[in-house]
Design a protein around this motif. Structure first.
Motif, short mmCIF file in Angstrom:
data_model
loop_
_atom_site.label_atom_id
_atom_site.label_comp_id
_atom_site.label_asym_id
_atom_site.label_seq_id
_atom_site.Cartn_x
_atom_site.Cartn_y
_atom_site.Cartn_z
N GLU A 29 0.82 -1.21 0.00
CA GLU A 29 0.00 0.00 0.00
C GLU A 29 0.86 1.27 0.00
OE1 GLU A 29 -2.17 1.07 3.35
OE2 GLU A 29 -0.54 0.74 4.77
N ARG A 30 2.15 1.11 0.25
CA ARG A 30 3.02 2.29 0.24
C ARG A 30 3.30 2.78 -1.18
NH1 ARG A 30 6.82 3.64 3.74
NH2 ARG A 30 8.32 3.31 2.11
N VAL A 31 2.77 2.09 -2.15
CA VAL A 31 3.06 2.45 -3.52
C VAL A 31 2.57 3.87 -3.84
CG1 VAL A 31 1.00 1.48 -4.62
CG2 VAL A 31 3.13 1.55 -5.86
N GLY A 32 1.43 4.25 -3.24
CA GLY A 32 0.90 5.60 -3.47
C GLY A 32 1.86 6.66 -2.95
N GLN A 33 2.37 6.40 -1.77
CA GLN A 33 3.38 7.29 -1.18
C GLN A 33 4.58 7.43 -2.12
OE1 GLN A 33 3.50 8.91 1.78
NE2 GLN A 33 5.59 9.61 1.37
N ARG A 34 5.02 6.30 -2.65
CA ARG A 34 6.21 6.32 -3.52
C ARG A 34 5.93 7.03 -4.84
NH1 ARG A 34 10.36 1.85 -2.06
NH2 ARG A 34 11.54 3.50 -3.03
N ALA A 39 -5.09 -5.16 -5.03
CA ALA A 39 -6.02 -4.28 -5.73
C ALA A 39 -5.92 -2.86 -5.17
CB ALA A 39 -7.45 -4.80 -5.59
N GLY A 40 -5.82 -2.78 -3.83
CA GLY A 40 -5.69 -1.46 -3.21
C GLY A 40 -4.44 -0.75 -3.68
N ALA A 41 -3.34 -1.52 -3.80
CA ALA A 41 -2.08 -0.92 -4.25
C ALA A 41 -2.20 -0.47 -5.71
CB ALA A 41 -0.94 -1.93 -4.11
N ALA A 42 -2.80 -1.32 -6.53
CA ALA A 42 -2.92 -1.00 -7.96
C ALA A 42 -3.79 0.24 -8.16
CB ALA A 42 -3.52 -2.18 -8.72
N PHE A 43 -4.84 0.32 -7.34
CA PHE A 43 -5.77 1.43 -7.44
C PHE A 43 -5.05 2.77 -7.27
CE2 PHE A 43 -9.52 3.72 -5.36
CZ PHE A 43 -10.06 4.05 -6.59
N GLN A 44 -3.98 2.75 -6.51
CA GLN A 44 -3.29 4.01 -6.20
C GLN A 44 -2.54 4.59 -7.39
OE1 GLN A 44 -1.34 4.06 -2.35
NE2 GLN A 44 -2.30 2.10 -1.94
N PHE A 45 -2.35 3.80 -8.44
CA PHE A 45 -1.75 4.38 -9.64
C PHE A 45 -2.69 5.41 -10.24
CE2 PHE A 45 0.65 0.30 -9.81
CZ PHE A 45 1.90 0.87 -9.70
N THR A 48 -6.68 -9.39 -9.84
CA THR A 48 -6.00 -8.21 -9.30
C THR A 48 -4.59 -8.10 -9.88
OG1 THR A 48 -5.47 -9.50 -7.35
CG2 THR A 48 -7.30 -7.95 -7.18
N GLY A 49 -4.00 -9.25 -10.25
CA GLY A 49 -2.70 -9.19 -10.91
C GLY A 49 -2.81 -8.41 -12.22
N VAL A 96 -5.09 -6.16 -12.86
CA VAL A 96 -5.35 -4.76 -12.50
C VAL A 96 -4.03 -4.06 -12.16
CG1 VAL A 96 -6.47 -3.21 -10.85
CG2 VAL A 96 -7.69 -5.20 -11.71
N TRP A 97 -3.17 -4.76 -11.42
CA TRP A 97 -1.86 -4.20 -11.07
C TRP A 97 -1.07 -3.87 -12.34
CZ3 TRP A 97 1.26 -2.29 -7.38
CH2 TRP A 97 2.63 -2.28 -7.64
N ARG A 98 -1.09 -4.81 -13.28
CA ARG A 98 -0.33 -4.57 -14.52
C ARG A 98 -0.89 -3.38 -15.29
NH1 ARG A 98 1.03 -10.23 -17.38
NH2 ARG A 98 1.21 -8.86 -19.17
N ALA A 99 -2.22 -3.30 -15.31
CA ALA A 99 -2.85 -2.16 -15.99
C ALA A 99 -2.45 -0.86 -15.29
CB ALA A 99 -4.37 -2.33 -16.00
N GLY A 100 -2.42 -0.90 -13.96
CA GLY A 100 -2.04 0.30 -13.21
C GLY A 100 -0.62 0.71 -13.51
N LEU A 101 0.26 -0.28 -13.56
CA LEU A 101 1.67 0.01 -13.84
C LEU A 101 1.81 0.60 -15.25
CD1 LEU A 101 4.40 -0.31 -12.53
CD2 LEU A 101 4.63 -2.54 -13.59
N ARG A 102 1.05 0.05 -16.18
CA ARG A 102 1.11 0.57 -17.54
C ARG A 102 0.59 2.01 -17.57
NH1 ARG A 102 -1.79 -3.26 -20.71
NH2 ARG A 102 -0.02 -4.59 -20.19
N SER A 103 -0.46 2.25 -16.83
CA SER A 103 -1.01 3.61 -16.80
C SER A 103 0.02 4.57 -16.19
CB SER A 103 -2.30 3.60 -16.00
OG SER A 103 -2.43 4.76 -15.24
#
Lengths: 329, 274
Positions: free
Chosen positions: B91-96, B172-178, B258-259, B261-268
């Protein structure tokens, strides 16, 4: 892992019409959102041969960092073609990561709470650096960057200059072919700056590492880079040798003369103009391309001269003039 | 397929590498680690103390006895503790993303998720797991269940599947933060809020709420349905019996989803640099 792609040493870094367009959404009114396109990088093409040190400069927001981010695979381009060491950064980001080293001046790539030594150990295993090579590279970095006393200090306790040296070492332990430096001397004191520059020069000479650096410190460029690229508003406005930048920017050199006494401005030497007068000292500006000798002779012939010096043009001003000459950009 | 397997093992190895280094680094202050772990254990035990206090006034909550609730509570707590240990730091991904250090993860030859999840790996979170296991153990011993090897296996699978589902929710929560860099709190309302709800028997809550949680956030699979089955009780929604067996399947599906979703978030992120 396949074998390394065939690379063209003359175009080790290759950009062809590279573009990056950001969609910026802005609140305009209560519910309406305005969408605006920002062309951060607007069609940049260049080639960097293997083993060259290139300075990449421009004002804030010109698109320098965006370009670097695309070259490292952090950002995906919106258009154009891009190859680094024969690899497409967009598609093979992790494979490219083994071939490049990146130093962000503003933020560390090290682990904030860990001592330098642990950070390096982790880098070694992440990049799977063979033991012998790791030891040799460590020894060299510790020696040349003066890290010996710092290895057991957590990164957060390092000064900016120490941290920067630590970061540079971390970026080089896996022998990258390309090194990107984003503002590597920002905020460093004079001694640290000199140390970093010397290290980079040696690295380039001994290993043939290709270096691309962005900087605001033009001494970096003067001392390190044979080639300069100037970017503004996402476009390349100059690409060539540092000297050439002076010609393009119509820069002036300055002849500073100390006369015996206060005299009216020296206005009878052709090809010069008086820039400033301060008591017996006068500043005469003349085109950088012209020789100083006839001007000095002309002044000495007509005026009681005590002392004189010639000042080279300030690149910062040259670049400022370069931008000023391109209104509408 | 072989390539995918290789990249998975690469990611897991990188995760263990980074996590291992954090463990070594915390172990240099052994006393501090022990205190933190005990504190973590006690803090999460307070939840159960609240339930104990309630039961000092009543004999049953929504028709459940204290040992039965201990079983529910312990299973959830252990699942959640495991997921929190493994992926809680994601979840710290948003912070980063906000402070710009996320870029530094992208220039390393190691999967980003492994780096994010293993960053500041905190072994003190074993405290919560220990507390959960203790309560679960007591529940197992005290509840009125005729234990067979099959039932024990069922409980184990339930706990593991629950951990996987919580992992999916964390991911999912981490990915959402992208997309929304301040989404950390929104995600917490799903994970931490969800935990509290699962520790009480479902009949305490309104039926619509229960239905919403079962299907919107499939956390209910973590323990309600399986544990109800273990206890030989009817579930308040009267779902067919096989639903309570679906935990592992749901876990795998959710993780896969969610995997993506994470990849989509990273791409975004890589196309916006937000």
């Amino acid at each position: 892992m396949g074998k390394e792609p065939a690379t063209d040493d003359k175009a080790f870094i290759e950009l062809d019409g590279l573009e990056k367009v950001f969609q910026v959404r802005r609140r305009a009114g209560l519910l309406r959102r305005e969408r605006r396109e920002v062309r951060a990088v607007d069609g940049i093409s260049f080639r960097v041969p293997r083993g060259e040190i290139v300075g990449y400069i421009g004002p804030n927001g010109a698109g320098k960092s965006t370009t670097i981010k695309m070259l490292t695979g952090i950002l995906m381009p919106s258009g154009g073609r891009l190859r680094v060491a024969g690899i497409d950064p967009t598609r093979d980001r992790t494979r490219l990561a083994r071939r490049i080293g990146v130093v962000f001046g503003q933020r560390t790539t090290l682990w904030w709470d860990l001592p330098l030594r642990d950070s390096y150990g982790l880098v070694r295993r992440m990049y799977r650096i063979p033991d012998a090579r790791y030891r040799a590279n460590m020894e060299r970095c510790v020696d040349l960057l003066d890290l010996g006393d710092l290895l057991d200090v957590p990164v957060r306790q390092l000064s900016l200059g120490q941290r920067m040296r630590g970061d540079i070492a971390a970026a080089l332990l896996h022998d990258p072919d390309v090194l990107y430096l984003d503002e590597p001397t920002i905020g460093l004191d004079v001694v640290s700056k000199a140390k970093v520059r010397g290290f980079l020069r040696d690295l380039n000479a001994e290993r043939g590492t290709t270096v691309l650096l962005t900087t605001h410190d033009l001494t970096d460029i003067e001392q390190l880079c044979g080639r300069v690229m100037v970017i503004d508003h996402g476009r390349l406005v100059y690409d060539g040798a540092l000297d050439g930048l002076h010609k393009v920017g119509e820069s002036e050199r300055m002849l500073v003369v100390d006369l015996e006494r206060e005299l009216p401005p020296i206005d009878d030497v052709p090809g010069t103009r008086v820039d400033r007068v301060e008591g017996p000292r006068q500043w005469l500006a003349f085109p950088a391309a012209r020789s100083a000798a006839p001007i000095v002779a002309a002044v000495a012939e007509r005026y009681p001269l005590v002392d004189l010096s010639v000042r080279e043009p300030d690149i910062e001003q040259v670049i400022a003039r370069l931008y000023a000459d391109r209104p509408g950009l | 397929m072989a390539e995918r397997l290789a990249s998975w093992s690469h990611a897991v190895r990188a995760y263990l590498l980074i996590a291992g280094m954090w463990v070594r680094s915390t172990m240099t202050y052994r006393a501090s680690f022990v205190l933190m772990a005990v504190g973590n254990c006690l803090a999460s035990a307070l939840d159960f103390v609240a339930i104990l206090l309630m039961f000092s006034h009543i004999d049953a909550l929504g028709g459940f006895t204290l040992p039965e609730i201990a079983l529910l509570y312990g299973a959830t707590c252990t699942s959640f503790g495991l997921a929190d240990l493994i992926l809680g730091n994601a979840e710290r991904v948003g912070q980063r993303v906000r402070d710009g250090t996320f870029d530094t993860l992208l220039v390393r030859p190691v999967p980003v998720l492994a780096q994010v999840a293993a960053d500041r790996f905190a072994l003190r979170r074993l405290g919560r797991i220990a507390q959960g296991l203790a309560v679960l153990g007591w529940g197992v011993a005290a509840a009125d269940v005729a234990w067979t090897p099959l039932k024990a296996l069922f409980l184990l699978v339930t706990v593991v599947a629950g951990a996987a589902i919580f992992c999916a929710v964390f991911l999912a929560g981490a990915a959402f933060q992208f997309w929304a860099a301040d989404a950390s709190e929104v995600a917490n309302s799903f994970t931490y809020g969800g935990v509290t709800m699962l520790q009480y028997p479902p009949t305490v809550f309104a039926r619509d709420l229960v239905r919403g949680v079962t299907f919107v956030v499939p956390l209910a699979f973590v323990n309600w349905l399986p544990v109800l089955r273990l206890l030989g009780r009817d579930d308040p929604l009267h779902l067919p019996g096989w639903v309570s067996l679906c935990g592992p399947l749901v876990a795998v599906l959710l993780l896969g989803l969610t995997g993506l979703v994470w990849r989509a978030g990273l791409r975004s992120y890589r196309s916006t640099g937000s």
